[in-house]
Design a protein around this motif. Sequence first.
Motif, PDB file in Angstrom:
ATOM      1  N   LYS A  73      -5.916  12.809   2.815  1.00 36.58           N
ATOM      2  CA  LYS A  73      -5.119  12.149   3.831  1.00 36.58           C
ATOM      3  C   LYS A  73      -4.410  10.968   3.207  1.00 36.58           C
ATOM      4  O   LYS A  73      -4.743  10.515   2.112  1.00 36.58           O
ATOM      5  N   LEU A  74      -3.418  10.450   3.909  1.00 40.17           N
ATOM      6  CA  LEU A  74      -2.644   9.320   3.417  1.00 40.17           C
ATOM      7  C   LEU A  74      -3.269   8.012   3.888  1.00 40.17           C
ATOM      8  O   LEU A  74      -3.699   7.900   5.034  1.00 40.17           O
ATOM      9  N   VAL A  75      -3.278   7.029   3.010  1.00 44.35           N
ATOM     10  CA  VAL A  75      -3.680   5.679   3.380  1.00 44.35           C
ATOM     11  C   VAL A  75      -2.584   4.723   2.909  1.00 44.35           C
ATOM     12  O   VAL A  75      -2.083   4.845   1.789  1.00 44.35           O
ATOM     13  N   GLY A  76      -2.184   3.822   3.770  1.00 47.51           N
ATOM     14  CA  GLY A  76      -1.134   2.879   3.415  1.00 47.51           C
ATOM     15  C   GLY A  76      -1.682   1.614   2.788  1.00 47.51           C
ATOM     16  O   GLY A  76      -2.721   1.100   3.203  1.00 47.51           O
TER      17      GLY A  76
ATOM     18  N   ILE B 120      -3.678   1.466   7.573  1.00 50.66           N
ATOM     19  CA  ILE B 120      -2.986   0.676   6.552  1.00 50.66           C
ATOM     20  C   ILE B 120      -3.832  -0.543   6.197  1.00 50.66           C
ATOM     21  O   ILE B 120      -4.308  -1.269   7.079  1.00 50.66           O
ATOM     22  N   HIS B 121      -4.023  -0.746   4.894  1.00 54.39           N
ATOM     23  CA  HIS B 121      -4.702  -1.948   4.389  1.00 54.39           C
ATOM     24  C   HIS B 121      -3.630  -2.966   4.011  1.00 54.39           C
ATOM     25  O   HIS B 121      -2.825  -2.723   3.109  1.00 54.39           O
TER      26      HIS B 121
ATOM     27  N   CYS C 117      -0.404   5.203  -0.450  1.00 50.84           N
ATOM     28  CA  CYS C 117       1.047   5.113  -0.309  1.00 50.84           C
ATOM     29  C   CYS C 117       1.398   3.636  -0.214  1.00 50.84           C
ATOM     30  O   CYS C 117       0.931   2.945   0.702  1.00 50.84           O
ATOM     31  N   PHE C 118       2.224   3.151  -1.132  1.00 50.98           N
ATOM     32  CA  PHE C 118       2.507   1.726  -1.218  1.00 50.98           C
ATOM     33  C   PHE C 118       3.768   1.410  -0.418  1.00 50.98           C
ATOM     34  O   PHE C 118       4.863   1.878  -0.723  1.00 50.98           O
ATOM     35  N   LEU C 119       3.586   0.599   0.612  1.00 50.03           N
ATOM     36  CA  LEU C 119       4.608   0.340   1.614  1.00 50.03           C
ATOM     37  C   LEU C 119       5.069  -1.106   1.598  1.00 50.03           C
ATOM     38  O   LEU C 119       4.340  -2.002   1.148  1.00 50.03           O
TER      39      LEU C 119
END
Length: 364
Positions: free
Chosen positions: A4-7, A78-79, A43-45
Amino acid sequence: MGQKLVGILLNAAMHRGVPRLKTGQESLESYEEAAAAYGMIPCFLQLSDINPESGFSIAYVKGRQGYVRTVIPTPGVIHNRAIYSQGSTGIDRLLGQGLLIFNTCNRYGKDQIHGLLEQNEALQCFLPDSRTGMSGLKEMMNRYSDLILKPCRGSVGKGVMRLSRISARRWTWSYLPSGSRRWLSSTVDPQALPRALRLRFASVPYLVQERIPLAELSGRPFDLRVTVQRGWGGEWQVTGMFAKLAAPGGFVSNIARGGEALSASAVLDQVFTGSAAACIRMSVTSLSLSIAHQLERSLPGLADIGLDIGITRDQRLYFIECNGRDQRYGFQKAGLSGTWKDSYRRPMGYARFLLEEPARYIRY
């Protein structure tokens, strides 16, 4: 567990450095390893690239050719590692769309944190006596002979000063000039404080505290940085701690101000007897968890903090300050590479936990 994706939310300057692997103290490799351990892709946002209405965002995601800007479904968890104060409209807008963001705010005033902890009677004995502003400074100068002056919203020791009484009409003022790494001292009259000092108090809010007589190693005062984080399961845990020694002749332990990071166990074992050192480590762990539990009652989304805990020569503990965006590199500088990796792994465990159990996200 499927991937899964984590921001990972970064500020704009750090975000620009992702494709060049120039992200300062943030380790992209450690995020990749930690997220992979929990079956996730980091994923770097940046805030401006998140579109809550469409449900899609532009993020840097690692591929075979390195990090590439890619359109992705906005991660559900998102962290936040960017700097935002309470009431950030951008963060609030994302929360309103149902995204789960932890460490939503990570810039708190030192006076605010002190006030929140003061509400807990059991923690009051661990707090240095404190006041704010010029009126608070004058009151504290009548009560104590040694004071630390801190900007309420300063970081890495910037703007910290010291006032020490020499006699009834003479004090020593110590400060670090802007852009310098060399501390300067001058003698001042308490009834006619220097204009430069008064201007600092007029320009930003200051917290005035009694100076704690910290234990010393080879004549250098030290305190402990304690990383307290939520991990899998959502409970607070102490990930680790390291000692911060002030530079020779200095009085602040910040690494950015010439301080040195060392293993907490090694320092405590040198300064105290073996049994006392072990007791201190356990007491610091217990106090740090109590502080985290107290702060979470008033600070929504809190999940990853760094606490500075002081120890006196007679083994008394004091809370010094809370860092809402803990700079974990001190573990690496102290030779604690395993704990440094853990400080990335634990928040990723919490992110995966929230993806599995979104109802456990704590809102106030």
